[in-house]
Design a protein around this motif. Structure first.
Motif, short mmCIF file in Angstrom:
data_model
loop_
_atom_site.label_atom_id
_atom_site.label_comp_id
_atom_site.label_asym_id
_atom_site.label_seq_id
_atom_site.Cartn_x
_atom_site.Cartn_y
_atom_site.Cartn_z
N GLN A 166 -88.50 53.23 -9.61
CA GLN A 166 -89.47 52.25 -9.13
C GLN A 166 -90.27 52.88 -8.00
O GLN A 166 -89.71 53.37 -7.02
CB GLN A 166 -88.75 51.00 -8.63
N ASP A 167 -91.61 52.86 -8.15
CA ASP A 167 -92.44 53.46 -7.12
C ASP A 167 -92.70 52.46 -5.98
O ASP A 167 -92.22 51.32 -6.02
CB ASP A 167 -93.74 54.00 -7.70
N ASP A 168 -93.45 52.88 -4.97
CA ASP A 168 -93.62 52.04 -3.80
C ASP A 168 -94.53 50.84 -4.05
O ASP A 168 -94.67 49.97 -3.18
CB ASP A 168 -94.15 52.86 -2.61
N GLU A 169 -95.15 50.76 -5.24
CA GLU A 169 -95.92 49.58 -5.60
C GLU A 169 -95.14 48.65 -6.51
O GLU A 169 -95.68 47.64 -6.99
CB GLU A 169 -97.22 50.00 -6.28
N GLY A 170 -93.87 48.99 -6.77
CA GLY A 170 -93.02 48.14 -7.59
C GLY A 170 -93.05 48.42 -9.07
O GLY A 170 -92.35 47.75 -9.85
N HIS A 171 -93.85 49.41 -9.51
CA HIS A 171 -93.93 49.74 -10.92
C HIS A 171 -92.70 50.53 -11.36
O HIS A 171 -92.18 51.37 -10.60
CB HIS A 171 -95.19 50.54 -11.22
N ILE A 172 -92.25 50.29 -12.58
CA ILE A 172 -91.15 51.05 -13.15
C ILE A 172 -91.72 52.16 -14.01
O ILE A 172 -92.48 51.92 -14.96
CB ILE A 172 -90.22 50.16 -13.99
N CYS A 174 -89.42 60.11 -3.84
CA CYS A 174 -89.88 59.03 -2.95
C CYS A 174 -89.71 57.65 -3.57
O CYS A 174 -90.31 56.67 -3.09
CB CYS A 174 -91.34 59.25 -2.57
N ALA A 175 -88.92 57.54 -4.64
CA ALA A 175 -88.74 56.26 -5.32
C ALA A 175 -87.97 55.27 -4.44
O ALA A 175 -87.17 55.65 -3.58
CB ALA A 175 -88.00 56.47 -6.63
N LEU A 176 -88.21 54.00 -4.69
CA LEU A 176 -87.44 52.95 -4.02
C LEU A 176 -86.05 52.83 -4.63
O LEU A 176 -85.08 52.50 -3.94
CB LEU A 176 -88.17 51.61 -4.13
N ALA A 177 -85.95 53.07 -5.92
CA ALA A 177 -84.67 53.00 -6.64
C ALA A 177 -84.83 53.81 -7.92
O ALA A 177 -85.95 54.03 -8.39
CB ALA A 177 -84.30 51.55 -6.94
N ALA A 178 -83.70 54.24 -8.50
CA ALA A 178 -83.79 55.13 -9.66
C ALA A 178 -82.51 55.07 -10.48
O ALA A 178 -81.49 54.52 -10.06
CB ALA A 178 -84.07 56.56 -9.21
#
Length: 338
Positions: free
Chosen positions: A261-267, A286-290
């Motif tokens: 998930q990127d910093d804009e919330g896209h998967i 730099c992902a928020l989660a992975a």
């Protein structure tokens, strides 16, 4: 195993049968790529001749696919696999069950002859089918014998040959009940999101092409409204916020699929082998989660899966999902009428 096959099958090629050995292998020097010219036009005219004799003016796209890793054809890649100029919606218009007029069907055959990347079977249920194999081998099937079309095809300089079956005819290799993406599935998904067990949804809208959706209580209904016709669905647990641990689990070699998930919330997702691991790690850093998912069958598996039915509730898609333990539980309840 069920073979979906009409009784009259014709292999149409530019290869003279006189140039085949005792095993049927072509031994002469005819080129195996499209000439983008007179020979290609002859192939398309041959399809038209058989379709007209069969009384067909519309075709349905079945089992559409695009290459998932790299370009598999012999010719240079084509932007959008050639579909952007064919369907007004671009690749979104290319889906299982899409009905197209015969002239558009001929353009899809042209794309397949040119190895543009997009591939499908084109069918008029119970009456006609056409698809392209490797090396300019064209297969046409009809529900009744054609007398004029083979003659006209020979007049085009091509060679129609009767076969018992096409080697590319659809084969149903799976047993058991396929779960549909119906109201019951989406109710289960709502519950799984609410209890925290489900976090992302994988939508395979073409064989070889997927998109990912971030699941929250507020997004499930909107996601459902935008799912492609007859798509395959797989529900996965939430992504891990410990991105460093996920990256540390990338093996030394092999294929992996990274989902993040990127910093804009896209998967986002990407499939990579060891040669591309550095680029994959850089993209995921730099992902928020992975998460890492298997490219081939193995662990982990989705929580549960489904295939989208048509608007009338009938499941007409022929592709299937690999059943998970929860899918088997659903099938057992379904068989008992629960």
């Amino acid at each position: 195993m069920e073979r979906v096959q009409l009784p009259y099958v014709y292999r149409v090629t530019k290869y003279d049968p006189a140039d085949r050995d005792e095993l049927g292998h072509y031994t002469a020097a005819e080129d195996t790529v499209s000439d983008h010219g007179e020979v290609e036009a002859a192939y398309l005219q041959a399809v038209l001749e058989f379709a007209v004799e069969a009384g067909i003016d519309r075709l349905v796209v079945r089992e559409p696919q695009v290459p998932s890793i790299g370009q598999f054809g012999l010719e240079p890649p084509v932007r959008g696999f050639g579909l952007e100029g064919l369907f007004s919606a671009g690749i979104a218009g290319f889906h299982d069950g899409a009905e197209v007029p015969l002239d558009m069907g001929l353009e899809l055959v042209r794309l397949m002859l040119r190895d543009s990347g997009a591939w499908c079977r084109l069918e008029a249920e119970g009456a006609f089918a056409v698809h392209v194999g490797w090396d300019q081998y064209l297969y046409i099937s009809t529900s009744r014998p054609c007398e004029e079309a083979p003659v006209r095809t020979r007049g085009l300089g091509l060679f129609p040959e009767r076969l018992d079956a096409s080697p590319y005819g659809f084969e149903d290799e799976e047993d058991g009940v396929q779960r549909p993406g119906d109201d019951g599935f989406w109710a289960d998904l709502h519950r799984a999101v609410a209890d925290g067990s489900a976090g992302i949804l994988e939508e395979t809208y073409l064989q070889g092409a997927s998109r990912w959706h971030h699941l929250t209580r507020d997004t499930v209904d909107a996601i459902r409204a935008g799912i492609a016709p007859r798509a395959r669905l797989a529900v996965w647990p939430p992504l891990s916020s410990d991105v460093d641990a996920v990256l540390g689990a990338i093996p030394a070699e092999g294929l992996v699929e990274g989902v993040w998930q990127d910093d804009e919330g896209h998967i986002l997702s990407a499939i990579a082998d060891e040669t591309a691991f550095p680029e994959l790690i850089a993209r995921m850093r730099c992902a928020l989660a992975a998460a890492l998912l298997p490219v081939h069958d193995g662990e982990p598996v989705p929580l549960f899966t489904a295939v989208m039915p048509d608007d009338d509730g009938v499941l007409r898609a022929r592709w299937r999902t690999e059943p998970t333990p929860r899918d088997r539980e659903w099938a057992l309840r379904h068989s008992r009428g629960g």
